[in-house]
Design a protein around this motif. Structure first.
Motif, PDB file in Angstrom:
ATOM      1  N   ILE A  61      33.135  18.990  46.703  1.00 29.52           N
ATOM      2  CA  ILE A  61      32.411  19.392  47.907  1.00 29.52           C
ATOM      3  C   ILE A  61      33.214  19.372  49.098  1.00 29.52           C
ATOM      4  CG2 ILE A  61      30.402  18.862  49.375  1.00 29.52           C
ATOM      5  CD1 ILE A  61      29.893  19.765  46.701  1.00 29.52           C
ATOM      6  N   THR A 125      20.833  23.715  51.282  1.00 28.33           N
ATOM      7  CA  THR A 125      20.813  24.856  50.506  1.00 28.33           C
ATOM      8  C   THR A 125      22.397  25.376  49.977  1.00 28.33           C
ATOM      9  OG1 THR A 125      21.116  26.103  52.712  1.00 28.33           O
ATOM     10  CG2 THR A 125      18.757  25.868  51.894  1.00 28.33           C
ATOM     11  N   ASP A 126      22.579  26.329  49.169  1.00 32.05           N
ATOM     12  CA  ASP A 126      23.864  26.677  48.526  1.00 32.05           C
ATOM     13  C   ASP A 126      24.136  28.177  49.105  1.00 32.05           C
ATOM     14  OD1 ASP A 126      25.834  27.421  47.171  1.00 32.05           O
ATOM     15  OD2 ASP A 126      25.158  26.247  45.521  1.00 32.05           O
ATOM     16  N   SER A 151      24.167  26.092  55.672  1.00 30.33           N
ATOM     17  CA  SER A 151      24.563  25.293  54.602  1.00 30.33           C
ATOM     18  C   SER A 151      25.647  24.250  54.709  1.00 30.33           C
ATOM     19  CB  SER A 151      25.131  26.319  53.314  1.00 30.33           C
ATOM     20  OG  SER A 151      25.593  25.690  52.261  1.00 30.33           O
ATOM     21  N   ASP A 155      23.928  19.970  54.307  1.00 29.19           N
ATOM     22  CA  ASP A 155      24.473  19.271  53.045  1.00 29.19           C
ATOM     23  C   ASP A 155      24.683  17.731  53.326  1.00 29.19           C
ATOM     24  OD1 ASP A 155      24.503  21.339  51.131  1.00 29.19           O
ATOM     25  OD2 ASP A 155      26.721  21.502  51.240  1.00 29.19           O
ATOM     26  N   ASN A 282      34.449  26.733  42.628  1.00 22.94           N
ATOM     27  CA  ASN A 282      32.721  27.304  42.797  1.00 22.94           C
ATOM     28  C   ASN A 282      32.517  27.762  41.363  1.00 22.94           C
ATOM     29  OD1 ASN A 282      32.214  27.562  45.257  1.00 22.94           O
ATOM     30  ND2 ASN A 282      33.047  29.311  45.776  1.00 22.94           N
ATOM     31  N   ARG A 365      18.855  26.513  46.219  1.00 25.19           N
ATOM     32  CA  ARG A 365      19.431  25.244  45.928  1.00 25.19           C
ATOM     33  C   ARG A 365      20.631  25.315  44.821  1.00 25.19           C
ATOM     34  NH1 ARG A 365      16.037  25.764  49.667  1.00 25.19           N
ATOM     35  NH2 ARG A 365      15.433  23.944  50.747  1.00 25.19           N
ATOM     36  N   GLY A 366      21.572  24.474  44.899  1.00 22.27           N
ATOM     37  CA  GLY A 366      22.786  24.352  44.044  1.00 22.27           C
ATOM     38  C   GLY A 366      23.199  22.986  43.695  1.00 22.27           C
ATOM     39  N   VAL A 368      24.796  20.731  45.153  1.00 18.54           N
ATOM     40  CA  VAL A 368      24.921  19.630  45.813  1.00 18.54           C
ATOM     41  C   VAL A 368      23.591  18.896  45.719  1.00 18.54           C
ATOM     42  CG1 VAL A 368      24.650  18.669  48.265  1.00 18.54           C
ATOM     43  CG2 VAL A 368      26.423  20.184  47.690  1.00 18.54           C
ATOM     44  N   THR A 369      22.430  19.757  45.227  1.00 24.91           N
ATOM     45  CA  THR A 369      21.296  19.098  44.859  1.00 24.91           C
ATOM     46  C   THR A 369      21.322  18.459  43.714  1.00 24.91           C
ATOM     47  OG1 THR A 369      19.879  20.815  46.281  1.00 24.91           O
ATOM     48  CG2 THR A 369      18.817  19.753  44.447  1.00 24.91           C
TER      49      THR A 369
END
Length: 576
Positions: A61, A125-126, A151, A155, A282, A365-366, A368-369
């Motif tokens: 991250i 969000t992503d 975003s 986070d 990514n 969502r991505g 980090v979630t």
């Protein structure tokens, strides 16, 4: 599988899927990577990786958020500060409270504080997934900048909210005053320590490189890559948001880079390095997400037996409730700020219900979630299991998949119905800047009387001859930069549409001939190398100059062909 082998495999698969996505443009790259990860991990003897959330947050991250903070246009970021803050902080609070109460009401077995934790987990969000889905679909530029800014910041706000919700579950105590105080300290402290470290690095780099020049470029780039990790660790060490520290360090470093126009080698190395880091990380994030799916979703659904449909229904209802709250917040809370930004000229696209709906569907969502969900502790302080932890992780993972698939379907449909938003302001600014640079170069060639007296007539004649050729070339470039061959509003009033179209085609022919000449030059250089008339170092330097010229020329051609109603150019291809 050994850790080193796993890392190498994930990086290799990330690169392979990136190439495969070029041939499967209808499917967003994140979906391809998640599906591949799930396929690899699903068989009983498949690849299974133990997911360490703290290690994940540290390794993946910070560099990605640092790069986003470094790359995001600062003028647009600060111009849209109000809607970005409303989305990044206001919407997170609205989501945690509203969705938390809703989840507790719908699933009474989930305690209220755990429901708040789940709502906080699914609040970030992503933007990476949104960018991959909307690539070449015409997402308005300023809207995309706003989503990227959201975003960047949500986070941190979402993870801080998770921390407080988990603490309330573990201790059974909750104080709004303490939450506000701690949140302020973590946010302000994180931004402060990150900005301080970014400024300190930039100051030290300037002191070194102004002595040795680009000789230390490689070492400076390496230190720059390590900076987000240092900012994150420093922030976490003193008890503030490490994520916001990484973001602030990226923004501060970008501001310092504005004074480093002479360090070309360092700049080219930095761009190449960060492009590789972003692509690799990514890809690794979404592959790791896919690798976790069989153990999270498959096992949970099998354990549920005949009630599996109820768990799926919970995911669908929570996802729609999450998007509905986002739509309500954008329509009621952010729409006014966007309208004012449009009236003040800070946002080209006019806010509309269709744009609000597209912004809602961009709330994907991505990773980090998932990291936040898996960071939920396994046991309470008493040794008992954390309430509904497995269900929380399943629901969070389901929301990731649902919003990603829904966004992949809905966003292209919505964006195709929206009017085309050509970023003419940015294009005009680029042309004006190039023209100003040419004019400044011409002005710098003028010789003063004092300088002329220092040389003889022969030298002055040679100088004037050279200046004449250079000046004419710059004047030709200024002529070509005159609105990129597109008629201005005043010209459009004088000229007929046929005349405007003819001028555009004439400009296109000239640009295409210039592009053809660049290709001929490059082929000739490779032929010279094959004949051993130049060495590899000379070849690389000269081809690099031609490559940069071609990139700039192709960018202008894309705009000009779009204005002339012609199809886009084919991708530059063909490695020699």
């Amino acid at each position: 599988m050994h850790t080193v082998e796993t890392v190498l495999l994930v990086l290799m698969l990330g690169a392979v899927t990136g190439i495969a996505a070029r041939y499967m443009r209808a499917i967003p790259l994140p979906l391809i990577q998640i599906a591949l990860g799930a396929v690899i991990a699903w068989p009983q003897k498949g690849l299974h990786i133990s997911f360490n959330p703290e290690l994940f947050l540290l390794l993946f991250i910070p560099p990605l958020l640092f790069a986003d903070g470094w790359r995001i246009p600062k003028r647009e970021f600060f111009a849209l500060a109000r809607p970005i803050l409303l989305l990044a902080f206001g919407l997170v609070c609205f989501t945690v409270l509203g969705l938390g109460y809703f989840i507790h009401w719908m699933i009474p077995s989930i305690p209220l504080t755990v429901a708040f934790a789940l709502a906080a987990v699914v609040s970030p969000t992503d933007a990476v997934a949104v960018s991959a889905i909307t690539r070449n679909l015409g997402m308005p530029h300023k809207t995309m900048h706003m989503l990227e800014g959201e975003s960047l910041l949500n986070d941190a706000s979402g993870l801080v909210a998770v921390k407080f919700a988990v603490a309330a579950t573990l201790t059974g105590a909750f104080s709004w005053g303490a939450v506000a105080k701690d949140f302020t300290w973590m946010a302000v402290g994180g931004l402060g320590i990150g900005a301080l470290m970014g400024w300190g690095f930039s100051t030290a780099r300037d002191a070194i490189t102004r002595r040795v020049g680009d000789l230390a470029a490689t070492q400076m780039v390496l230190l720059l890559v390590l900076l987000p990790f240092a900012a994150y660790l420093a922030g976490e060490k003193i008890g503030v948001s490490g994520i916001l520290a990484a973001v602030a360090a990226g923004i501060a470093t970008n501001f310092a880079d504005l004074d480093r126009g002479n360090f070309i080698s360092e700049r080219l190395q930095t761009e190449g390095t960060w492009s590789m880091v972003e692509s690799a990380f990514n890809g690794a994030i979404f592959l790791l997400l896919g690798l976790q799916l069989p153990s999270i979703i498959g096992v949970t659904l099998l354990d549920a037996g005949d009630d599996w449909w109820q768990l799926v229904a919970y995911v669908v209802v929570i996802s729609f409730a999450l998007l509905l709250m986002r739509w309500v917040w954008i329509t009621l809370g952010v729409h006014g700020a966007l309208r004012r930004a449009h009236q003040e000229g800070k946002m080209l696209e006019k806010p509309s219900h269709l744009l609000n709906l597209a912004t809602t569907m961009a709330g994907i969502r991505g990773a980090v979630t998932l990291a936040a969900a898996l960071s939920i502790p396994v046991h309470m302080r008493s040794g008992l299991p954390f309430p509904s932890r497995d269900l929380l992780i399943f629901l969070a993972t389901g929301v990731i998949l649902f919003t990603l698939i829904l966004g992949s379907i809905a966003l292209p449909l919505l964006l195709r119905r929206m009017p085309a938003h050509e970023d003419t302001e940015t294009q005009h600014e680029e042309r004006s800047a190039r023209a100003a640079a040419c004019k400044a170069a011409i002005a710098s060639l003028t010789m003063t009387e004092e300088e002329a007296q220092k040389h003889d007539e022969a030298w002055i004649a040679q100088y004037q001859e050279v200046v004449g050729r250079i000046t004419q070339e710059y004047r030709n470039r200024i002529h070509l930069l005159d609105d990129s061959g597109v008629a201005t509003s005043t010209e459009a009033q004088r000229d007929t549409p046929e005349m405007v179209h003819e001028r555009r085609l004439r400009y296109l022919r000239e640009m295409e001939l210039r592009l053809h000449c660049i290709h001929v030059e490059r082929d000739t250089l490779y032929a010279e190398r094959q004949a051993h008339r130049i060495n590899d170092e000379t070849l690389r330097a000269m081809v690099s100059e031609l490559d940069m010229s071609e990139v700039a020329l192709r960018k202008r051609l894309v705009v000009a062909r779009r204005a002339a109603g012609l199809p886009p150019l084919p991708h530059a291809g063909g490695a020699h």
